[in-house]
Design an enzyme around this catalytic site. Structure first.
Site, mmCIF file in Angstrom:
data_model
loop_
_atom_site.group_PDB
_atom_site.id
_atom_site.type_symbol
_atom_site.label_atom_id
_atom_site.label_comp_id
_atom_site.label_asym_id
_atom_site.label_seq_id
_atom_site.Cartn_x
_atom_site.Cartn_y
_atom_site.Cartn_z
ATOM 1 N N ILE A 85 0.414 -1.448 -0.069
ATOM 2 C CA ILE A 85 -0.069 0.325 0.101
ATOM 3 C C ILE A 85 0.589 1.385 0.072
ATOM 4 O O ILE A 85 -0.045 2.147 0.279
ATOM 5 C CB ILE A 85 -0.822 -0.097 1.248
ATOM 6 C CG1 ILE A 85 0.055 -0.194 2.683
ATOM 7 C CG2 ILE A 85 -1.964 -1.376 1.065
ATOM 8 C CD1 ILE A 85 -1.386 -0.285 3.766
ATOM 9 N N GLY B 8 7.663 3.772 0.607
ATOM 10 C CA GLY B 8 8.779 5.068 0.916
ATOM 11 C C GLY B 8 10.033 4.905 0.471
ATOM 12 O O GLY B 8 10.729 4.184 0.295
ATOM 13 N N THR B 9 10.723 5.722 0.501
ATOM 14 C CA THR B 9 12.314 6.028 0.498
ATOM 15 C C THR B 9 13.269 5.086 1.546
ATOM 16 O O THR B 9 13.866 3.426 0.596
ATOM 17 C CB THR B 9 13.024 7.371 1.252
ATOM 18 O OG1 THR B 9 12.296 8.177 -0.184
ATOM 19 C CG2 THR B 9 14.517 7.158 0.553
ATOM 20 N N TYR B 10 12.254 4.832 2.132
ATOM 21 C CA TYR B 10 13.013 3.624 3.593
ATOM 22 C C TYR B 10 12.429 2.338 4.164
ATOM 23 O O TYR B 10 12.018 1.889 4.857
ATOM 24 C CB TYR B 10 13.334 4.457 4.716
ATOM 25 C CG TYR B 10 14.535 5.891 4.440
ATOM 26 C CD1 TYR B 10 15.432 4.947 4.359
ATOM 27 C CD2 TYR B 10 13.756 6.806 4.908
ATOM 28 C CE1 TYR B 10 16.779 6.283 3.699
ATOM 29 C CE2 TYR B 10 15.278 8.078 4.612
ATOM 30 C CZ TYR B 10 15.855 7.568 3.619
ATOM 31 O OH TYR B 10 17.336 8.591 3.631
ATOM 32 N N SER B 11 11.365 2.253 3.571
ATOM 33 C CA SER B 11 10.401 1.151 3.698
ATOM 34 C C SER B 11 9.573 1.079 2.497
ATOM 35 O O SER B 11 9.113 1.549 1.877
ATOM 36 C CB SER B 11 9.363 1.889 4.304
ATOM 37 O OG SER B 11 8.535 3.163 4.390
ATOM 38 N N ASN B 12 8.655 -0.405 2.422
ATOM 39 C CA ASN B 12 7.726 -0.947 2.170
ATOM 40 C C ASN B 12 6.410 -1.041 3.137
ATOM 41 O O ASN B 12 6.903 -1.634 4.324
ATOM 42 C CB ASN B 12 8.099 -2.079 0.923
ATOM 43 C CG ASN B 12 8.870 -1.636 -0.265
ATOM 44 O OD1 ASN B 12 8.828 -0.497 -0.836
ATOM 45 N ND2 ASN B 12 9.697 -2.594 -0.132
ATOM 46 N N VAL B 13 5.206 -0.510 2.421
ATOM 47 C CA VAL B 13 4.330 -0.866 3.871
ATOM 48 C C VAL B 13 3.230 -1.814 3.459
ATOM 49 O O VAL B 13 2.766 -1.262 1.788
ATOM 50 C CB VAL B 13 4.080 0.570 3.831
ATOM 51 C CG1 VAL B 13 2.799 0.481 5.256
ATOM 52 C CG2 VAL B 13 4.727 1.572 4.531
ATOM 53 N N LYS C 104 5.273 -2.115 8.107
ATOM 54 C CA LYS C 104 6.159 -1.096 7.130
ATOM 55 C C LYS C 104 7.632 -1.794 7.607
ATOM 56 O O LYS C 104 7.851 -2.188 8.828
ATOM 57 C CB LYS C 104 6.113 -0.059 8.697
ATOM 58 C CG LYS C 104 7.422 0.731 7.671
ATOM 59 C CD LYS C 104 7.219 2.791 8.231
ATOM 60 C CE LYS C 104 8.534 3.426 7.923
ATOM 61 N NZ LYS C 104 7.768 4.884 8.612
ATOM 62 N N ASP D 98 8.898 16.208 9.452
ATOM 63 C CA ASP D 98 8.865 16.028 8.198
ATOM 64 C C ASP D 98 7.742 16.215 7.575
ATOM 65 O O ASP D 98 6.667 15.310 7.130
ATOM 66 C CB ASP D 98 9.112 14.339 7.209
ATOM 67 C CG ASP D 98 8.894 14.154 5.962
ATOM 68 O OD1 ASP D 98 8.798 15.063 5.497
ATOM 69 O OD2 ASP D 98 9.683 12.983 5.206
HETATM 70 N N1 ATP Z 1 -0.516 2.856 9.879
HETATM 71 C C1 ATP Z 1 -0.589 2.611 8.435
HETATM 72 N N2 ATP Z 1 -2.118 2.626 7.031
HETATM 73 C C2 ATP Z 1 -1.877 2.567 6.076
HETATM 74 N N3 ATP Z 1 -0.504 2.935 5.019
HETATM 75 C C3 ATP Z 1 -0.123 3.579 5.251
HETATM 76 C C4 ATP Z 1 0.705 3.197 6.952
HETATM 77 N N4 ATP Z 1 1.855 3.866 7.163
HETATM 78 C C5 ATP Z 1 2.282 4.130 6.094
HETATM 79 N N5 ATP Z 1 1.212 3.901 4.860
HETATM 80 C C6 ATP Z 1 1.389 4.112 3.990
HETATM 81 O O1 ATP Z 1 2.758 3.731 3.074
HETATM 82 C C7 ATP Z 1 3.680 4.765 2.857
HETATM 83 C C8 ATP Z 1 5.053 5.503 3.281
HETATM 84 O O2 ATP Z 1 4.736 4.994 4.770
HETATM 85 P P1 ATP Z 1 5.941 5.844 5.275
HETATM 86 O O3 ATP Z 1 5.887 7.405 4.748
HETATM 87 O O4 ATP Z 1 5.884 5.530 7.208
HETATM 88 O O5 ATP Z 1 7.608 5.509 5.156
HETATM 89 P P2 ATP Z 1 8.922 6.315 4.582
HETATM 90 O O6 ATP Z 1 9.291 4.894 3.908
HETATM 91 O O7 ATP Z 1 9.216 7.294 5.733
HETATM 92 O O8 ATP Z 1 8.122 7.391 3.210
HETATM 93 P P3 ATP Z 1 8.581 8.255 2.535
HETATM 94 O O9 ATP Z 1 10.096 8.025 1.728
HETATM 95 O O10 ATP Z 1 7.354 9.219 1.992
HETATM 96 O O11 ATP Z 1 9.645 9.376 4.409
HETATM 97 C C9 ATP Z 1 2.921 6.404 3.598
HETATM 98 O O12 ATP Z 1 2.757 7.831 2.867
HETATM 99 C C10 ATP Z 1 1.337 5.799 3.231
HETATM 100 O O13 ATP Z 1 0.473 5.885 2.145
#
Ligand code: ATP
Length: 557
Positions: free
Chosen positions: A117, A120-125, A140, A235
């Site tokens: 769903i 992000g740069t540091y994650s797949n969710v 995450k 952020d």
């Molecule tokens: N609790 C959650 N429920 C549903 N979707 C989520 C949840 N947490 C994160 N997501 C989805 O996953 C995406 C990426 O999560 P997150 O921003 O925490 O990761 P990131 O790697 O830090 O991303 P970024 O590169 O944007 O900083 C979010 O924009 C959101 O759409």
């Protein structure tokens, strides 16, 4: 490296930050990420091979080194032993025992992945089902290198910060998934159906004033809780504001968050906050900042919700500052003198810019304008705190904020859904505007994406050294990787902000720096290229009675 490959990298001191290379086609990126993900999952299932044993040996050496360096903090050996016995991997317990203290890891097979769903740069969710309870959660999977204590500590900072926050408007960390033999980690969160960026970008959704108040009240309440607990988010942007189907907004993604003590002077990195929402003091290199950075971003969000599109969509740091000056005016002489900002001499305009917020947004409700004016104050000392913003007449005069439960139940609208829509639109355009069934597509829209915070762990020597080895080709401008809490800006790079020689601001003569007079196509962009003015025109809807034209910032290129 441990389990993770291809970390984003940053400019080196020898090669100050360059414009981001254009992204690979989004579809290819998704495919690559999916393949990487599959590989990682396959890898996790494999029994240890000799090479893996060697890596684990290195891991324990790293752990020992981490302990020697004091990275494991005061965590006693016995407690670590107990954590490993409870199922935590040794590399995690050794480096950040505090972050997992009192918790037991959940097993990966106790969740069933349903769909990816977010990325992000540091994650797949992932959306997943807890097989024990049937509850839907978000998993995450954070990317980090388990063999680098620094990297583990950086990742763990998010966990430590999330564990100290308990508020209805802050996303709740429900647990962690890993195992003794694993080199990866999943954060388990309550599942949220939407994010504000996705909703705001949806062509079919526009918000009423009570709805905007409802979202802003929740955002500011969550921020008030963070700030009262010594946490700066750093952020705040639409895609980090998650919404559930009951209208509850929760601040998420504490990957860039930091602990702060307003009574101590602890330098922090200025290389945080996604560009469009980044306050001027950070663009000017401040390392001594506070809650004002989050309040500036909140001001940008409020104006964006009312305007129907991002208000200052800069593509480079120079352009961002230029957009800020054009809308908010340039700082006063007194501020330039008082603040002693590192980049003041480079960025100080020769002619002062006039503040034009109320003129640009004259159709906004007056109480909203007053709040925006104070949140977008150039001097952070003049910005309201979250607590005082919550007491402003924006919230205390009619029409009042609606109840979250009265907000409409929206169809899926994650930023990721919006990206998919954009990709489909692009694919259709490439295919001559015909849909799969051959019908002509009538309405498509690309939307610009905010440039994420730049690599900001430049201060760590180990990363500086590593970066020298990294080619520009895989350099991706993204937030800091792993600065230690409270010292994350202790040593700054020679040039954190940069003058982009390819970008020509509208009135370059007004900057004291000489710009190369060479027009170029968009040189720096983290997302799909789009004609901002076209996007603005389509999205711009007049919501508050009188007729209106687009704010002038939309035309600033
Ligand atoms: N609790 C959650 N429920 C549903 N979707 C989520 C949840 N947490 C994160 N997501 C989805 O996953 C995406 C990426 O999560 P997150 O921003 O925490 O990761 P990131 O790697 O830090 O991303 P970024 O590169 O944007 O900083 C979010 O924009 C959101 O759409």
């Amino acid at each position: 490296m441990g389990c993770v490959h291809g970390r984003p990298s940053a400019p080196s001191p020898d090669h100050p930050q360059q414009p981001d290379p254009p992204p690979p086609p989004a579809v290819a990126a998704e495919k690559a990420a999916a393949e990487e993900e599959e590989e990682e999952e396959e890898e996790e299932k494999k029994p240890p091979k000799p090479a893996r044993r060697e890596r684990r040996a290195r891991s324990s050496r790293s752990a020992a080194e981490a302990a020697r360096l004091g990275l494991g903090g005061s965590f006693a050996n016995r407690a670590r032993g107990e954590q490993v016995a409870a199922g935590w991997p040794a590399w995690l317990s050794a480096v950040v025992g505090e972050a997992i203290d009192g918790w037991t890891p959940r097993r990966a097979d106790s969740f069933e992945k349903i769909d990816k769903i977010g990325q992000g740069t540091y994650s797949n969710v992932y959306k997943a089902r807890d097989t024990a309870t049937g509850k839907i959660v978000a998993l995450k999977k954070v990317r980090f290198d388990n063999l680098e204590p620094e990297s583990v500590r950086f990742m763990a900072r998010e966990i430590l910060i999330l564990r100290r926050l308990h508020h209805p408007n802050v996303v709740k960390l429900e647990g962690l998934v890993t195992s003794r033999m694993s080199c990866s980690l999943y954060l388990v969160f309550e599942y949220m159906e939407h994010d504000l960026a996705g909703l705001a970008a949806s062509p079919d959704i526009s918000f009423t004033e009570p709805q905007v108040k409802c979202y802003m009240h929740q955002l500011l309440s969550g921020l008030e809780h963070c700030h009262n607990n010594g946490v700066l988010h750093r952020d705040i942007k639409g895609s980090n504001l998650l919404l559930d189907n009951n209208g509850m907004l929760k601040i998420a993604d504490f990957g860039l968050a930091s602990l702060f003590d307003p009574n101590k002077n602890q330098p922090m990195t200025s290389r945080v906050v996604t560009l469009w929402y980044r306050p001027p003091e950070l663009l000017l290199g401040s390392t001594d900042y506070g809650v004002g950075v989050d309040l500036w971003s909140a001001g940008c969000i409020l104006a964006e919700l009312l305007a129907g599109r991002p208000i200052m969509p800069g593509r480079t740091e120079v352009e961002q500052l230029h957009k800020i000056f054009k809308l908010c005016g340039s700082p006063t002489e007194e501020y330039w003198k008082k603040s002693k900002l590192p980049h003041a001499t480079i960025f100080k305009p020769q002619q002062p810019y006039k503040r034009r917020i109320s003129e640009t947004y004259k159709d906004f409700p007056q109480s909203a304008l007053r709040l925006i004016e104070t949140l977008l104050a150039m001097d952070p000392a003049d910005r309201l705190t979250a607590t005082s913003a919550l007491r402003s007449d924006f919230f205390t005069t009619e029409p009042y904020a609606c109840e979250p439960s009265s907000l409409p139940a929206y169809p899926p609208s994650k930023e990721m859904d919006a990206k998919r829509r954009d990709e489909e639109a692009r694919r259709l355009r490439a295919a001559g505007g015909r849909t799969n069934d051959g019908a002509k597509k009538t309405k498509t829209r690309d939307r610009p994406r905010a440039v994420p915070a730049p690599e900001a762990n430049a201060e760590l020597q180990i990363n500086i050294d590593k970066r020298r080895l990294v080619t520009h080709a895989n350099a991706k401008s993204k937030s800091e990787k792993f600065p230690p809490p409270h010292q994350d800006g202790a040593v700054s790079l020679v040039s954190t902000n940069h003058m982009d020689p390819l970008y020509e601001p509208q009135d370059p003569s007004s900057f004291s720096t000489v710009f190369t007079q060479e027009k170029s196509s968009v040189p720096t962009w983290s997302g799909p290229l789009a004609d901002l003015s076209a996007v603005g025109k389509q999205k711009w809807k007049h919501k508050f009675g009188r007729s209106s034209k687009q704010p002038s910032t939309a035309r600033a290129r």
